[in-house]
Design a protein around this motif. Sequence first.
Motif, PDB file in Angstrom:
ATOM      1  N   TYR A  92       8.045  -9.836  -1.790  1.00  0.00           N
ATOM      2  CA  TYR A  92       7.563  -8.778  -0.900  1.00  0.00           C
ATOM      3  C   TYR A  92       8.340  -8.831   0.401  1.00  0.00           C
ATOM      4  CZ  TYR A  92       3.793  -9.007  -4.247  1.00  0.00           C
ATOM      5  OH  TYR A  92       3.079  -9.005  -5.397  1.00  0.00           O
ATOM      6  N   HIS A 147       0.785  -4.868  -0.265  1.00  0.00           N
ATOM      7  CA  HIS A 147       0.152  -4.348  -1.479  1.00  0.00           C
ATOM      8  C   HIS A 147      -1.335  -4.166  -1.200  1.00  0.00           C
ATOM      9  CE1 HIS A 147      -0.182  -8.857  -2.966  1.00  0.00           C
ATOM     10  NE2 HIS A 147      -0.463  -8.718  -1.697  1.00  0.00           N
ATOM     11  N   SER A 192      -3.605  -5.601  -2.953  1.00  0.00           N
ATOM     12  CA  SER A 192      -4.329  -6.765  -3.487  1.00  0.00           C
ATOM     13  C   SER A 192      -5.201  -7.502  -2.463  1.00  0.00           C
ATOM     14  CB  SER A 192      -3.347  -7.728  -4.168  1.00  0.00           C
ATOM     15  OG  SER A 192      -2.726  -7.079  -5.252  1.00  0.00           O
ATOM     16  N   ARG A 242       6.621  -2.041   2.981  1.00  0.00           N
ATOM     17  CA  ARG A 242       7.612  -3.085   2.711  1.00  0.00           C
ATOM     18  C   ARG A 242       8.911  -2.698   3.386  1.00  0.00           C
ATOM     19  NH1 ARG A 242       6.567  -4.512  -3.730  1.00  0.00           N
ATOM     20  NH2 ARG A 242       4.312  -4.667  -3.473  1.00  0.00           N
ATOM     21  N   GLN A 268      -0.615   2.483  -3.097  1.00  0.00           N
ATOM     22  CA  GLN A 268      -0.997   1.802  -4.336  1.00  0.00           C
ATOM     23  C   GLN A 268      -2.472   2.029  -4.589  1.00  0.00           C
ATOM     24  OE1 GLN A 268      -0.258  -2.432  -4.136  1.00  0.00           O
ATOM     25  NE2 GLN A 268       1.835  -2.204  -4.925  1.00  0.00           N
ATOM     26  N   GLU A 307      -5.491  -0.320  -6.334  1.00  0.00           N
ATOM     27  CA  GLU A 307      -5.824  -1.626  -6.865  1.00  0.00           C
ATOM     28  C   GLU A 307      -7.097  -1.486  -7.695  1.00  0.00           C
ATOM     29  OE1 GLU A 307      -3.839  -3.986  -5.771  1.00  0.00           O
ATOM     30  OE2 GLU A 307      -4.748  -5.813  -6.561  1.00  0.00           O
ATOM     31  N   GLY A 364       1.395  -3.803 -12.078  1.00  0.00           N
ATOM     32  CA  GLY A 364       1.131  -5.180 -12.466  1.00  0.00           C
ATOM     33  C   GLY A 364      -0.360  -5.375 -12.701  1.00  0.00           C
ATOM     34  N   PHE A 397      -5.618  -5.063 -11.401  1.00  0.00           N
ATOM     35  CA  PHE A 397      -4.374  -4.335 -11.679  1.00  0.00           C
ATOM     36  C   PHE A 397      -3.998  -3.565 -10.426  1.00  0.00           C
ATOM     37  CE2 PHE A 397      -7.971  -1.776 -13.162  1.00  0.00           C
ATOM     38  CZ  PHE A 397      -7.783  -0.584 -12.479  1.00  0.00           C
ATOM     39  N   GLY A 398      -2.736  -3.195 -10.332  1.00  0.00           N
ATOM     40  CA  GLY A 398      -2.302  -2.423  -9.164  1.00  0.00           C
ATOM     41  C   GLY A 398      -1.063  -1.637  -9.528  1.00  0.00           C
TER      42      GLY A 398
HETATM   43  N1  PHE Z   1      -0.121  -6.373  -6.039  1.00  0.00           N
HETATM   44  C1  PHE Z   1       0.884  -6.417  -7.092  1.00  0.00           C
HETATM   45  C2  PHE Z   1       2.163  -5.764  -6.577  1.00  0.00           C
HETATM   46  O1  PHE Z   1       2.114  -4.994  -5.646  1.00  0.00           O
HETATM   47  C3  PHE Z   1       0.414  -5.735  -8.343  1.00  0.00           C
HETATM   48  C4  PHE Z   1      -0.745  -6.402  -8.990  1.00  0.00           C
HETATM   49  C5  PHE Z   1      -2.044  -6.034  -8.685  1.00  0.00           C
HETATM   50  C6  PHE Z   1      -0.545  -7.421  -9.914  1.00  0.00           C
HETATM   51  C7  PHE Z   1      -3.118  -6.674  -9.301  1.00  0.00           C
HETATM   52  C8  PHE Z   1      -1.604  -8.037 -10.537  1.00  0.00           C
HETATM   53  C9  PHE Z   1      -2.873  -7.665 -10.219  1.00  0.00           C
HETATM   54  O2  PHE Z   1       3.224  -5.989  -7.090  1.00  0.00           O
END
Ligand code: PHE
Length: 331
Positions: free
Chosen positions: A155, A173, A175, A199, A213, A215, A276, A300-301
């Motif tokens: 990142y 992100h 997350s 970023r 994003q 999440e 991801g 997931f995201g």
């Molecule tokens: N936050 C991760 C990214 O931006 C993506 C992700 C989210 C992966 C949740 C796993 C679980 O690359």
Amino acid sequence: MAEPEQLVVEAERQAAAAATLDELRAVRVAVSGKRSPLADARKALGGLEPEARRAAGQALNAAMASIDEILTAREAELAAVARAEQLAAERLDLTEVAEHPAHGHLHVVTQTWQELEDVFVGMGYRVAEGPEIESEWYNFGALNFPPGHPARDMYDTLYVDYGEPGTTLLRTHTSPVQARVMEGQAPPVYVVAPGRCFRQDTADATHMPVFHQIEGLVVDRGISLGDLAGTIEAFTAAYFGPGFSSRLRPSYFPFTEPSAEFDIQRPDGTWLELGGCGMVHPKVFEACGIDPEQWQGFAFGFGIDRLALIRFGIDDLRELWTNDVRFLGQF
Ligand code: PHE
């Protein structure tokens, strides 16, 4: 010499015939001005005997008063008409619109964002949010990125000049919202968290330093990788429609174990990398005060902007930021 009553009748006729204030002014001159029959009659009084003069004078004065009254009344009438006409002419007709009014609409990213929320809310998720300016702890630490861990280099982080150097950043992100939600509520958890991320990227067709994003986080009892795969598949069908499917490919994220990338297969058979995902890492549960022996979860995201590109058939991310209404108006 005209009888005073006749002068009144004549003045009344002319006043009624005057259609405007200007015409009425001319009537006033004609019926009561210096060269009017009324003025002539006044002058003629001088040639009468005193007795007759008094009687004629009274009759003339009465006629003059009547004429004045008639003119004043007509003037008020015409002034009211003129005022009404002026108001009508100056009135702003707010119902008057262009023949084809231009209706705006939501930006394609906002449309995509809202549709995604709708799909997940329809699947029983709640929408959560977190701050765009985030602490190093939520963006990395709580997500099992130890200080100096090479995964942090994935990142290109933009740090904010606040507090100790390296402690405050623009979230890279969504997350960190996982950690905030788990800290703030006891399981079970079913949330999505859409939001803006940052970023240190150079803008090109597929990258922007500011992007969005969404999440997803589920924490419940007995959650398995099968639930994650099934959820991604259900989402794919709900959002993209029939003919689309998904797959998971092994990957690595410090905050999920196992981790995967997920791809979407289009009806023409081609694959598209979307985001991801993985099973929530026990270390993340521990950092957020959740017992990993009792609870399992997946997360997931993925990028909203890229999804918008696919959805609307746009081929360059930068178009979403140019904000040329001639371009955006098409979608
Ligand atoms: N936050 C991760 C990214 O931006 C993506 C992700 C989210 C992966 C949740 C796993 C679980 O690359």
